[in-house]
Design a protein around this motif. Structure first.
Motif, PDB file in Angstrom:
ATOM      1  N   UNK A  55       0.826  -1.204   0.000  1.00 42.97           N
ATOM      2  CA  UNK A  55       0.000   0.000   0.000  1.00 42.97           C
ATOM      3  C   UNK A  55       0.865   1.262   0.000  1.00 42.97           C
ATOM      4  N   UNK A  56       0.231   2.382  -0.235  1.00 42.04           N
ATOM      5  CA  UNK A  56       0.956   3.650  -0.358  1.00 42.04           C
ATOM      6  C   UNK A  56       1.662   4.032   0.940  1.00 42.04           C
ATOM      7  N   UNK A  57       1.012   3.807   2.072  1.00 50.32           N
ATOM      8  CA  UNK A  57       1.642   4.145   3.352  1.00 50.32           C
ATOM      9  C   UNK A  57       2.946   3.377   3.538  1.00 50.32           C
ATOM     10  N   UNK A  58       2.933   2.105   3.223  1.00 49.15           N
ATOM     11  CA  UNK A  58       4.156   1.295   3.333  1.00 49.15           C
ATOM     12  C   UNK A  58       5.213   1.772   2.349  1.00 49.15           C
ATOM     13  N   UNK A  59       4.802   2.126   1.150  1.00 48.68           N
ATOM     14  CA  UNK A  59       5.752   2.613   0.145  1.00 48.68           C
ATOM     15  C   UNK A  59       6.421   3.906   0.615  1.00 48.68           C
ATOM     16  N   UNK A  60       5.651   4.774   1.266  1.00 50.25           N
ATOM     17  CA  UNK A  60       6.230   6.027   1.779  1.00 50.25           C
ATOM     18  C   UNK A  60       7.231   5.726   2.886  1.00 50.25           C
ATOM     19  N   UNK A  61       6.878   4.835   3.794  1.00 50.50           N
ATOM     20  CA  UNK A  61       7.812   4.470   4.872  1.00 50.50           C
ATOM     21  C   UNK A  61       9.121   3.951   4.298  1.00 50.50           C
TER      22      UNK A  61
END
Length: 94
Positions: A55-61
């Protein structure tokens, strides 16, 4: 106990979406965008288009973690306000 993960809204390609991030990662992505002289929305859009899975949140992290590991540009003063899990991870970068 209150969660350390906060849901935040951001506009990507003209559409409002939300990401759930810890404050340290939110500050990190904002700092990276500022250092690149780009908007937060543009930076997150590029992360979104380049992510392979997850997901996008994981990609940002992962993007923030990778940035600080590659650049080794984190100073003690920048880390002082970060949660211990991020301080320990970033401090170990080569």
């Amino acid at each position: 106990m209150k969660s350390l993960v906060i849901k935040r809204s951001i506009v990507l390609a003209g559409h409002k979406t939300s990401v759930s991030l810890e404050d340290a990662f939110w500050r990190g992505i904002k700092d990276i965008a500022a250092s690149r002289r780009t908007t937060l929305s543009d930076l997150v859009a590029s992360i979104d288009t380049e992510r392979k899975n997850g997901n996008l949140s994981s990609a940002i992290r992962l993007f923030v973690l990778n940035h600080y590991q590659e650049h080794g540009s984190v100073t003690v003063s920048k880390l002082s306000g970060r949660p211990p899990e991020l301080r320990a991870t970033v401090a170990q970068s080569p």
